[in-house]
Design an enzyme around this catalytic site. Structure first.
Site, PDB file in Angstrom:
ATOM      1  N   TRP A  75       0.783  -1.314   0.143  1.00 15.59           N
ATOM      2  CA  TRP A  75      -0.128  -0.028   0.117  1.00 15.59           C
ATOM      3  C   TRP A  75       0.917   1.367   0.091  1.00 15.59           C
ATOM      4  CZ3 TRP A  75      -5.171   1.137   0.262  1.00 15.59           C
ATOM      5  CH2 TRP A  75      -5.492   2.539   0.620  1.00 15.59           C
ATOM      6  N   ASP A  78      -0.165   9.264   1.194  1.00 11.16           N
ATOM      7  CA  ASP A  78       0.001  10.530   1.408  1.00 11.16           C
ATOM      8  C   ASP A  78       1.911  10.748   0.833  1.00 11.16           C
ATOM      9  OD1 ASP A  78      -2.234  10.518   2.526  1.00 11.16           O
ATOM     10  OD2 ASP A  78      -1.503  11.740   4.200  1.00 11.16           O
TER      11      ASP A  78
END
Length: 546
Positions: A75, A78
């Protein structure tokens, strides 16, 4: 009441949470060019090092971007603001190596000498190592004056950590130039005052004021703090908002309007929820003044850096090697190309979390008396461009189409001018098996739009994925310029010379890709069109540093 950004407390970046959670980058390594900024280490060879520059590696999934950074697996979310040290850019993004079976994010590290060719450096700040939780968004800075007590030139990261639902700010120090960080024994350096949303510190040295400044997202406002040493922080002021949900990922920086050093404004940026305005989550900004402790907006209201559905948690930065005038004239920018409304459901066999946008060039322009940020692909993208194919001019009546061949890589840049009175130009990006995403300009509505309600995965995605997104952009002398960058899983649109940007993830199948221009309603004319292939650029994987 409009829906709010629900990424607060524990659910926010504990990325697994519920499997259906409404859960870079930049331009990456050109094939056969190993521009690793490190010396004395053995680089792991790229698995695609012998692939033709414009062909996708055979072992890539159909969703793997060709010119946007993604991790090999697991994953990402930001982006973190890059810094420059000894000629090397250091970039980090949030990363969960345990996705989808475990929680929490770390800071993952990539380096570059030119913001185009990137080397993978692995995890720089790991999660769950100091008893304060995982690692969220923050800022890494070079402490040139040694104010924090770790020596001149030490790299200091201020980040949010959360444990038991409480968000605090911690300090980490790197003694090897940003490759690995250690937790400060005095953490947290800022303890939570008793609020749920208290995160994402953006830190910079304010030369005029002579101290460090932190902008911190605090629910519906941005709090400002000052410090002499990056350890001890004093509250200075805040800037409150309304109808924008829970704010995140702030940024604050000066820019010269139209490059004029005698007309410098300050820009405050934050991740926000635009549902009250018919938008989705995105990146809002205000233009105003900063006096070293307080930001005052100019009264023209907030604007949006990008009007598409997938440009969030954006960061900007300048090049410290430039003189002051040039540093104020333009900046780089990058955003997370995803949306929490469907982030956990995007296709991606090996990795999840989408990717980051292209690196962009950001300028501040006077648009009819209002200072407005303009965006365009950074000039560094030129290094990935092949030879452009110039397309014939065309006049497209309602239903007329022109088919355009695209490179096998699925990565290309389409530039064109269009003119019309009340017609609509539609650029259909064919995604395989009859699916397509659309970039268009409506001359009657005087707006540019993006839509993916007909792409190859639309039927399986939430309604938020299928909504059309628009931005008002007036033609100039009856014409509109479109600059469209397409990758395997994304489209980025820059309209009207950068007056509006729209970023959209879009997904296809293993079927044949293509491109089609179409007229609608009344005739539209297309001129000065070209299609430029972009080189496939897998990131160069580095061997672990000792």
């Amino acid at each position: 009441m409009p829906p709010q950004n629900t990424r607060s407390a524990a659910p926010r970046r504990l990325l697994v949470l519920v499997a259906a959670a409404a859960a870079a980058i930049l331009l990456v390594v050109a094939i056969a060019v190993a521009l690793s900024p490190r010396t004395g280490t053995d680089a792991a060879p790229s698995p695609s090092a012998t692939t033709d520059a414009f062909e996708r590696p055979a072992d890539w999934s159909p969703h793997r971007p060709a010119v946007h950074l993604t991790p090999d697996e697991n994953w990402m979310n930001d982006p973190q603001k890059p810094f420059l040290l000894d000629g090397v850019w250091h970039y980090y993004y949030l990363y969960n190596a345990d996705y989808p079976d475990g929680n929490g994010t770390a800071w993952y590290h990539a380096t570059s000498t030119d913001l185009v060719h990137w080397s993978d450096e692995g995890v720089a700040i790991d999660k769950y190592t100091n008893g304060l939780g995982d690692i969220w968004t923050g800022t890494a800075v070079v402490d040139e004056k040694g104010t924090a007590g770790f020596g001149e030139g030490a790299v200091i990261a201020l980040v949010t950590q959360q444990v038991d639902g409480v968000q605090r700010q911690s300090l980490f120090v790197s003694r090897d130039g940003g490759y690995h960080f250690d937790s400060f024994e005095g953490n947290p350096v800022m303890d939570n005052p008793g609020v749920a949303d208290w995160r994402d510190p953006r830190v910079f040295w304010d030369e005029a004021a002579g101290h460090w400044v932190m902008a911190l997202a605090e629910h519906d406002r941005i709090g400002f703090y000052t410090s002499p040493n990056l350890r001890d922080w004093t509250y200075a002021s805040d800037f409150a908002t309304s109808d924008l949900g829970v704010l995140e990922c702030p940024d604050l920086f000066p820019m010269a309007v139209d490059g004029d050093p005698d007309d410098v404004r300050w820009v405050l940026v934050a991740g926000a929820n635009g549902a009250a305005e018919g938008m989705t989550t995105g990146t809002a900004y205000w233009v105003g003044d900063w006096d070293g402790e307080r930001f005052t907006a100019d009264g023209t209201g907030h604007q949006w850096m990008d009007h598409g559905p997938d440009y969030y948690a954006a960061v900007t930065w300048d090049d410290p090697r430039l003189d002051e005038t040039d540093r104020l004239a333009s900046r780089y920018g990058i955003g997370w190309m995803n949306n929490w409304a469907y982030a956990g459901g995007l296709p991606g066999e090996e990795w999840q979390g989408g990717s980051d946008s292209l690196v962009r060039q950001i300028t501040l322009r006077d648009d009819g008396g209002r200072a407005t940020l303009h965006s365009s692909p950074a000039p560094e993208l030129d290094a990935l461009e092949g030879t452009p194919e110039h397309l014939d001019d065309a006049r497209l009546a309602d239903g007329d189409t022109v088919d355009v061949t695209v490179p096998e890589s699925g990565a290309y840049r389409l530039r064109l001018d269009a003119a019309g009175k009340a017609g609509e130009l539609r650029v259909k990006v064919l995604t395989g098996d009859g699916g397509f995403a659309t970039v268009g300009y409506d001359f009657e509505a005087r707006s540019v739009f993006v839509a993916r309600d007909a792409d190859a995965v639309a039927e399986t995605m939430p309604e938020a994925y299928r909504e059309v997104r628009t931005a008002a952009v007036d033609p100039v002398d009856g014409r509109i310029e479109l600059d469209i960058v397409v990758d395997a899983a994304s489209i980025e649109v820059f309209a009207g010379g950068g007056r509006a940007a729209l970023t959209m993830a879009t997904f296809g199948t293993t079927g044949e890709r293509g491109l089609q221009l179409e007229g609608a309603r009344e005739e539209v004319a297309v001129a000065d069109a070209s299609l430029t292939p972009l080189r496939v650029a897998p990131v160069e994987r580095q061997a672990p540093r000792g």
